[in-house]
Design a protein around this motif. Structure first.
Motif: not given
Length: 303
Positions: A37-38, A188-189, A193-195, A200-201
């Motif tokens: 997702y990122y 945006i989506l 989803f990544a967050l 966290r990277i």
């Protein structure tokens, strides 16, 4: 003039197919360095900012109906890439390239739901061949449908919806505006989803940066811009058959660059899917024409 525009559109879509075919290899490699997702969030947001700068004046003139159409297309775009990218963690790039291409078989049935035009016998046969090919390609020795193949099949449905909605809206909307808005929606989506679902990277490796920039600039910005413009001059089903060639390019590149195994089972499954695509799009008209020409050439005129 219209025929010439159609030829240019078809050639442009072929370039898009080559770029997307290479995208399977690039994405597969990038997943060793960044989460799905990122990767998508960076990919789509970078593309949006670049396109937003270039087409700011046109985007500023966008009306509410343009935003609604663009966001709807963007939802399908995100759904397709999300399931595809996550699925690639659990299957090979070659398999995924061919399963993703099955969206071309789905387009006529989605169009049926929109226009009430029923699929013909060729399209029904194509569905049977397509699912046979997926089965041969994807089912494991214990007859279990792999998780990666399942997600890729869902991704094909999303991409079929994506192609159909672009074809529906591009006739009455600025295709460039639609491109920018759909990419923003997908960005945006992907960020949300990544967050929500990924850790966290804190650092992005050089390998990941290269993949992100390649996918953002070539695989997203250029490819989707060309697709949206080209679809204004050709049909949705015509677009689908040309873009389905990404499976061929993706499969070849996966064998060459990722050294993925080449088996008879893989070959048979791929051939079945390709035949299903040719069946639904060409109706084998080129064979009928050859037979008719041969019959006509064999006739002898009587005096």
């Amino acid at each position: 003039m219209k025929e010439k525009s159609s030829i240019y559109a078809d050639f442009s879509l072929l370039i898009v197919a080559i770029i997307w075919g290479s995208g399977f290899v690039v994405t597969k490699n990038s997943l060793n360095h960044i989460t799905p997702y990122y990767l998508l969030a960076f990919r789509f947001m970078i593309s949006f900012f670049l396109m937003g700068i270039v087409f700011f004046k046109r985007l500023r003139k966008a009306k509410l109906k343009d935003w609604k159409a663009g966001f709807l297309i963007g939802i399908f775009l995100f759904g397709g890439f999300a399931t595809q990218t996550v699925g690639l963690n659990y299957t090979t790039a070659g398999k995924q390239a061919f399963i993703t291409a099955t969206n071309v078989v789905m387009v006529p049935f989605i169009y049926w739901a929109i226009s009430k035009k029923r699929p013909d016998i060729y399209e029904v046969i194509a569905v049977f061949l397509c699912f046979t090919g997926i089965g041969i390609l994807s089912f494991e020795s214990n007859l279990r449908f792999g998780y990666g193949e399942f997600l890729t099949f869902i991704c094909a449905i999303f991409f079929a919806l994506h192609i159909s909605t672009i074809g529906y809206f591009s006739k009455d909307h600025d295709p460039i505006v639609l491109s920018v808005i759909q990419i923003l929606a997908a960005g945006i989506l992907s960020t949300i989803f990544a967050l929500l679902f990924e850790p966290r990277i804190t650092k992005v490796s050089n390998e990941a940066v290269f993949s992100i920039l390649y996918l953002a600039i070539f695989g997203t910005l250029i490819a989707f811009l060309v697709q949206n413009i080209a679809q204004k001059y050709t049909s949705s089903t015509h677009t689908a058959i040309i873009l389905s060639l990404e499976s061929v390019f993706g499969g070849i590149m996966a064998l060459i660059f990722l050294k993925e195994p080449f088996t008879i089972r893989f070959l048979i499954g791929c051939i079945a899917i390709l035949i299903s695509i040719l069946t639904t799009e060409t109706k084998w008209d080129f064979l009928k024409k050859n037979i008719e020409q041969n019959n006509n050439s064999g006739k002898v005129k009587r005096v």
